[in-house]
Scaffold this motif. Structure first.
Motif, PDB file in Angstrom:
ATOM      1  N   LEU A 336       0.844  -1.188   0.000  1.00  0.00           N
ATOM      2  CA  LEU A 336       0.000   0.000   0.000  1.00  0.00           C
ATOM      3  C   LEU A 336       0.882   1.241   0.000  1.00  0.00           C
ATOM      4  O   LEU A 336       1.793   1.368   0.827  1.00  0.00           O
ATOM      5  N   ALA A 337       0.628   2.140  -0.923  1.00  0.00           N
ATOM      6  CA  ALA A 337       1.451   3.339  -1.056  1.00  0.00           C
ATOM      7  C   ALA A 337       1.191   4.287   0.117  1.00  0.00           C
ATOM      8  O   ALA A 337       0.043   4.526   0.482  1.00  0.00           O
ATOM      9  N   ALA A 338       2.270   4.829   0.669  1.00  0.00           N
ATOM     10  CA  ALA A 338       2.127   5.800   1.754  1.00  0.00           C
ATOM     11  C   ALA A 338       1.984   7.221   1.203  1.00  0.00           C
ATOM     12  O   ALA A 338       1.712   8.162   1.941  1.00  0.00           O
ATOM     13  N   TYR A 339       2.198   7.352  -0.110  1.00  0.00           N
ATOM     14  CA  TYR A 339       2.049   8.654  -0.783  1.00  0.00           C
ATOM     15  C   TYR A 339       1.144   8.493  -1.981  1.00  0.00           C
ATOM     16  O   TYR A 339       1.075   7.392  -2.553  1.00  0.00           O
ATOM     17  N   ASP A 340       0.505   9.576  -2.403  1.00  0.00           N
ATOM     18  CA  ASP A 340      -0.219   9.465  -3.670  1.00  0.00           C
ATOM     19  C   ASP A 340       0.782   9.568  -4.819  1.00  0.00           C
ATOM     20  O   ASP A 340       1.967   9.884  -4.607  1.00  0.00           O
ATOM     21  N   ALA A 341       0.306   9.307  -6.035  1.00  0.00           N
ATOM     22  CA  ALA A 341       1.224   9.203  -7.172  1.00  0.00           C
ATOM     23  C   ALA A 341       1.995  10.507  -7.399  1.00  0.00           C
ATOM     24  O   ALA A 341       3.207  10.487  -7.647  1.00  0.00           O
ATOM     25  N   ALA A 342       1.316  11.644  -7.286  1.00  0.00           N
ATOM     26  CA  ALA A 342       1.978  12.922  -7.578  1.00  0.00           C
ATOM     27  C   ALA A 342       3.137  13.161  -6.614  1.00  0.00           C
ATOM     28  O   ALA A 342       4.249  13.517  -7.046  1.00  0.00           O
ATOM     29  N   ASP A 343       2.914  12.927  -5.323  1.00  0.00           N
ATOM     30  CA  ASP A 343       3.999  13.104  -4.352  1.00  0.00           C
ATOM     31  C   ASP A 343       5.073  12.042  -4.543  1.00  0.00           C
ATOM     32  O   ASP A 343       6.273  12.326  -4.412  1.00  0.00           O
ATOM     33  N   LEU A 350      14.870  10.569  -3.667  1.00  0.00           N
ATOM     34  CA  LEU A 350      15.369  11.505  -2.652  1.00  0.00           C
ATOM     35  C   LEU A 350      15.674  10.809  -1.321  1.00  0.00           C
ATOM     36  O   LEU A 350      15.012   9.856  -0.938  1.00  0.00           O
ATOM     37  N   LYS A 351      16.656  11.370  -0.634  1.00  0.00           N
ATOM     38  CA  LYS A 351      16.978  10.923   0.730  1.00  0.00           C
ATOM     39  C   LYS A 351      15.879  11.422   1.685  1.00  0.00           C
ATOM     40  O   LYS A 351      15.262  12.459   1.434  1.00  0.00           O
ATOM     41  N   THR A 352      15.703  10.711   2.774  1.00  0.00           N
ATOM     42  CA  THR A 352      14.643  11.048   3.721  1.00  0.00           C
ATOM     43  C   THR A 352      14.710  12.529   4.143  1.00  0.00           C
ATOM     44  O   THR A 352      13.686  13.213   4.198  1.00  0.00           O
ATOM     45  N   ALA A 353      15.918  13.008   4.381  1.00  0.00           N
ATOM     46  CA  ALA A 353      16.065  14.389   4.852  1.00  0.00           C
ATOM     47  C   ALA A 353      15.617  15.413   3.810  1.00  0.00           C
ATOM     48  O   ALA A 353      15.210  16.519   4.152  1.00  0.00           O
ATOM     49  N   GLU A 354      15.681  15.049   2.520  1.00  0.00           N
ATOM     50  CA  GLU A 354      15.334  16.011   1.461  1.00  0.00           C
ATOM     51  C   GLU A 354      13.826  16.092   1.212  1.00  0.00           C
ATOM     52  O   GLU A 354      13.332  17.046   0.627  1.00  0.00           O
ATOM     53  N   ILE A 355      13.123  15.057   1.672  1.00  0.00           N
ATOM     54  CA  ILE A 355      11.708  14.947   1.305  1.00  0.00           C
ATOM     55  C   ILE A 355      10.875  16.104   1.847  1.00  0.00           C
ATOM     56  O   ILE A 355      10.056  16.691   1.154  1.00  0.00           O
ATOM     57  N   GLU A 356      11.148  16.450   3.097  1.00  0.00           N
ATOM     58  CA  GLU A 356      10.355  17.493   3.733  1.00  0.00           C
ATOM     59  C   GLU A 356      10.476  18.813   2.974  1.00  0.00           C
ATOM     60  O   GLU A 356       9.485  19.521   2.793  1.00  0.00           O
ATOM     61  N   THR A 357      11.684  19.107   2.518  1.00  0.00           N
ATOM     62  CA  THR A 357      11.893  20.344   1.767  1.00  0.00           C
ATOM     63  C   THR A 357      11.050  20.344   0.497  1.00  0.00           C
ATOM     64  O   THR A 357      10.413  21.334   0.146  1.00  0.00           O
ATOM     65  N   VAL A 358      11.037  19.216  -0.189  1.00  0.00           N
ATOM     66  CA  VAL A 358      10.302  19.146  -1.452  1.00  0.00           C
ATOM     67  C   VAL A 358       8.789  19.197  -1.216  1.00  0.00           C
ATOM     68  O   VAL A 358       8.063  19.914  -1.908  1.00  0.00           O
ATOM     69  N   LEU A 359       8.319  18.461  -0.230  1.00  0.00           N
ATOM     70  CA  LEU A 359       6.867  18.399  -0.016  1.00  0.00           C
ATOM     71  C   LEU A 359       6.350  19.567   0.814  1.00  0.00           C
ATOM     72  O   LEU A 359       5.155  19.865   0.802  1.00  0.00           O
ATOM     73  N   GLY A 360       7.249  20.207   1.560  1.00  0.00           N
ATOM     74  CA  GLY A 360       6.830  21.348   2.364  1.00  0.00           C
ATOM     75  C   GLY A 360       6.143  20.949   3.659  1.00  0.00           C
ATOM     76  O   GLY A 360       5.548  21.759   4.338  1.00  0.00           O
TER      77      GLY A 360
END
Ligand code: GLU
Length: 388
Positions: A336-343, A350-360
């Motif tokens: 089961l995907a934890a994100y929708d397709a667009a995200d 991306l590395k875990t630390a970079e994700i927050e910056t991209v998703l905001g």
């Protein structure tokens, strides 16, 4: 409730048996329902029930029977007409089943399902509760797709996979597919006279899948491909499967008399509960391709992190099922995907630390968490030989 694990090749070795009956077996184009044959099958079912087994029936034939009753056999039907044919055929079909079962003192209950009833978790639990209550009340569930309301986009389409989904949902230890062919061959025997019969399949590998041709007869939607799809769903969840010809009388006792049949072993490490539902999901909404390192990590039981994802395709929402593919494009897991397709597209690689910056916003570490993931059985290492 899960029935006891059994590995035998006689029906009496099994405690909860789902029997799927193809349309071509039950319905003759001209004369309609094959009553004598049905009576012989129900005699077998009654014998299993007397022996203490729970029997569930997945019966096709609504559309075929409705067409015969309505005189609509000459041409292929538009959707509304086949839905109407199903309405006419289903009432007759259910009547025939309940009548035959009653002759042996067995009660029955009709269950008509649509795709969402097994693919959506909440509805899945609801159908499961109804069917297990029927079993508790000693009524034989007679199940079919609700073809009267199913549209071409939203349907199982074949009862092989529906039956596998039902069997695993109910913790059946055996799924019997009664078909117009007596088992699996190295190639479709109608096309290749050299095709050799295969009595036992330990595991459905890509090589085994390559042996299936397309749908075989006009009345049966399935063909061998959907039977192997059913086999994958069943065996992964610990349900053994047997394919045999339903064309002879008393087709179930025929298996125990040694008539030809192909047996598929249940996985020795079946998935359970919630993971059964994930593993049997019929149509993943998307595909996620991973690099070799991530593929290795998944095999070691780790979650899928965005860093290992190289490609995301399909349209899926958070919580939808996605297939996870290795770099060669082979499906290695489902989850089961934890994100929708667009995200998912935005954070792939991306590395875990970079994700927050991209998703905001703060984000989950895993793209698919290990608790929501099932590895494909085809990739297990070969272990046992044919135990027979
Ligand atoms: N649900 C369909 C029917 O009852 C049959 C699907 C199948 O043949 O697999 O007519």
């Amino acid at each position: 409730m899960t029935a006891g694990k059994a590995t035998g090749r006689a029906l009496k070795d099994y405690r909860r048996i789902t029997v799927k009956i193809g349309s071509a077996l039950l319905v003759d184009r001209k004369s309609g329902l094959k009553r004598d044959w049905l009576a012989s099958l129900v005699e077998d079912i009654a014998a299993l029930a007397r022996g203490g087994a729970d029997v569930l029936v997945v019966s096709s034939g609504a559309i075929a029977l409705g067409r015969t009753v309505l005189g609509l056999t000459a041409r292929s039907l538009p959707l509304e007409e086949s839905q109407a044919a199903a309405a006419v055929g289903q009432i007759e079909l259910a009547g025939a089943w309940s009548g035959e079962l009653a002759r042996h003192g067995l009660k029955s209950g009709q269950v008509l399902v649509t795709l969402g009833d097994t693919e959506e978790r909440r509805r899945y639990l609801n159908v499961r509760a109804t069917i297990s209550t029927l079993l508790k009340l000693k009524a034989v569930p007679v199940i079919n797709e609700n073809d009267t309301v199913a549209t071409s986009e939203i349907r199982y389409g074949d009862n092989d996979r529906l039956a596998a989904r039902v069997a695993t949902m109910m913790g059946a230890d055996l799924l019997v597919l009664l078909s117009d062919i007596d088992g699996l061959y190295t190639a479709p025997p109608a096309l290749d006279p050299e095709a050799a019969f295969i009595p036992f399949v330990e595991r459905i590998t890509p090589q085994i899948e390559a042996m299936a041709g397309a749908a075989a007869s006009e009345l049966s939607r399935g063909g061998m491909k959907t039977k192997l799809d059913a086999g994958k769903i069943a065996t992964t969840a610990g349900t053994a499967m047997v394919i045999t010809a339903g064309t002879r009388m008393s087709p179930l006792s025929a298996i125990d008399r040694g008539e030809r049949a192909t047996w598929f072993a249940a996985s020795p490490n079946p998935v359970r509960g919630y993971k059964t539902w994930i593993a049997g999901n019929l149509e993943p909404a998307g595909r996620v391709t991973v690099d070799a390192g991530a593929a290795r990590a998944l095999r070691q039981g780790k979650s899928l992190l965005p860093a290992g994802v190289t490609l995301v395709s399909g349209r899926f929402a958070r919580g939808d099922t996605v297939a996870i593919l290795d770099p060669a494009g082979t499906e290695i897991a489902r989850g089961l995907a934890a994100y929708d397709a667009a995200d998912a597209v935005r954070i792939a690689g991306l590395k875990t630390a970079e994700i927050e910056t991209v998703l905001g916003h703060e984000a989950r570490a895993a793209m698919v968490h290990r608790d929501d993931m099932v590895m494909s059985r085809a990739l297990e290492t070969e272990t046992a030989d044919d135990p027979a």
